[in-house]
Design an enzyme around this catalytic site. Structure first.
Site, PDB file in Angstrom:
ATOM      1  N   LYS A   1      67.620  51.570  41.071  1.00 40.50           N
ATOM      2  CA  LYS A   1      66.985  50.855  39.965  1.00 40.50           C
ATOM      3  C   LYS A   1      65.461  50.899  40.119  1.00 40.50           C
ATOM      4  O   LYS A   1      64.738  51.175  39.151  1.00 40.50           O
ATOM      5  CB  LYS A   1      67.482  49.401  39.918  1.00 40.50           C
ATOM      6  CG  LYS A   1      68.913  49.297  39.401  1.00 40.50           C
ATOM      7  CD  LYS A   1      69.502  47.906  39.550  1.00 40.50           C
ATOM      8  CE  LYS A   1      70.964  47.918  39.106  1.00 40.50           C
ATOM      9  NZ  LYS A   1      71.669  46.650  39.350  1.00 40.50           N
TER      10      LYS A   1
ATOM     11  N   GLN B   1      70.822  41.130  42.319  1.00 39.09           N
ATOM     12  CA  GLN B   1      71.981  42.007  42.462  1.00 39.09           C
ATOM     13  C   GLN B   1      73.209  41.182  42.856  1.00 39.09           C
ATOM     14  O   GLN B   1      73.172  40.387  43.782  1.00 39.09           O
ATOM     15  CB  GLN B   1      71.673  43.071  43.538  1.00 39.09           C
ATOM     16  CG  GLN B   1      72.743  44.115  43.707  1.00 39.09           C
ATOM     17  CD  GLN B   1      72.890  45.030  42.492  1.00 39.09           C
ATOM     18  OE1 GLN B   1      71.916  45.338  41.811  1.00 39.09           O
ATOM     19  NE2 GLN B   1      74.104  45.446  42.209  1.00 39.09           N
TER      20      GLN B   1
ATOM     21  N   ASP C   1      69.087  41.592  32.861  1.00 42.24           N
ATOM     22  CA  ASP C   1      70.538  41.824  32.905  1.00 42.24           C
ATOM     23  C   ASP C   1      71.226  41.158  31.713  1.00 42.24           C
ATOM     24  O   ASP C   1      72.389  41.442  31.423  1.00 42.24           O
ATOM     25  CB  ASP C   1      71.136  41.247  34.203  1.00 42.24           C
ATOM     26  CG  ASP C   1      71.402  42.332  35.245  1.00 42.24           C
ATOM     27  OD1 ASP C   1      71.439  43.519  34.865  1.00 42.24           O
ATOM     28  OD2 ASP C   1      71.577  41.975  36.427  1.00 42.24           O
TER      29      ASP C   1
END
Ligand code: NAD
Length: 291
Positions: free
Chosen positions: A53, A97, A120
């Site tokens: 990422k 995460q 997200d």
């Protein structure tokens, strides 16, 4: 025989559009958009994901930074880190995460992320905005699915769509995005009766379950579009999706492979969301990134 929806190629196209938007942002604001990724513990798969990422950010001209913390971090320490990142002006996106170690309260951590920086799209504010049809930061995997449907110019208006899986990360938002585009949506799950029959009447199938080969070829309506979100490791160690690919490809009009389908779109959409978050916070009109 189905045409292949090549996630790698569509994602590369989206990334190059994001890169243009990044250059424009830098020219106007004098700084790069930035994504900060928090990872707790040393799960090898998660370490690879976060590294990818951050690398993807740098490749499109954004700042991508990983904040690694030990597996025994306390809830208070983790919340303090999230709050401090969300207070920085140069931080446009904050991503924690998942999964987190068991002693941490995942919901409380996700709720601590500033919704404007929630790239997200998991914060209840963004989930609620999606539900109400307002502009929001949308979870990256379902957003990637929509980008692929648009790439194939699939007409969703009045189409029957089935989403198999009802997670907050994939299934539910995918269903809402399809609904927002005027599809008639069935959200199927582990308790759904007659799944094969529900699938066989659908023009669009999104499989997000996590069970190798669950969706068989004879479940697919001839000409349907099949998006396979599932990532499963087969007995031979290879990655496979939730759809029996060879069988389904005989009947579908479009199908995504695994790997190389939805997966690459997820990370490209994370970049898109980070750029969007930067523009929104800067009060600039949202850049259009149509494919
Ligand atoms: P999850 O485990 O949270 O949800 C799975 C869903 O599948 C549940 O809603 C459950 O009701 C449903 N389900 C389980 N068994 C079923 C059955 N037999 N029939 C019908 N429905 C059934 O998973 P998730 O986080 O939504 O992820 C789903 C899959 O997508 C996983 O394989 C995951 O690895 C993959 N995934 C891929 C990406 C990507 O970037 N490609 C991103 C996220 C998740």
């Amino acid at each position: 025989m189905a045409q292949i929806l090549d996630g790698k190629a569509i994602a590369a196209d989206l990334r190059s559009r994001v890169a243009v938007g990044v250059r424009d942002f830098v020219a106007r604001r004098g700084r790069r958009p930035g994504l900060d990724v928090v990872i707790v513990g040393d799960d090898p798969a998660s370490q690879v994901y976060v590294r990818n990422k951050a690398k993807a950010c740098e490749e499109v001209g954004m700042r991508g930074e990983v904040h690694r913390r030990p597996g025994d971090i306390t809830q208070a320490e983790l919340l303090a880190l999230v709050h401090s990142l969300c207070a920085r002006d140069d931080v446009d996106g904050v991503l924690v995460q998942l999964p987190l170690p068991k002693h941490l309260d995942e919901t409380a951590v996700l709720d601590a992320i500033d919704p404007r920086r929630d790239v997200d799209g998991f914060h209840p504010m963004n989930a609620g905005a999606l539900l109400s049809g307002r502009p929001a930061l949308v979870p990256c995997t379902p957003l990637g699915c929509m980008r692929m449907l648009d790439h194939a110019k699939v007409s969703l208006d009045g189409a029957r769509a089935i989403v198999i899986g009802r997670s907050n990360i994939v299934g539910k938002p995918a269903g809402l995005l399809l609904l927002a585009r005027n599809a008639t949506v069935t959200l199927a799950h582990s308790r759904t009766r007659d799944l094969a029959a529900r699938c066989a009447e659908s023009d669009v199938v999104v499989a997000a379950v996590g069970r190798a080969g669950l969706v068989r070829g004879d479940w697919i309506k001839p000409g349907a579009v099949v998006l396979d979100v599932g990532i499963n490791r087969g007995a031979d160690g290879k990655l496979v999706g939730d759809v029996a690919y060879d069988e389904a490809a005989e009947r579908a009009s479009w199908i995504t492979p695994v790997p190389g389908g939805v997966g690459p779109m997820t990370i490209a959409c994370l970049l898109e969301n980070t750029l969007r978050a930067a523009w929104m916070r800067a009060g600039l009109p949202l850049p259009e990134l149509p494919l």
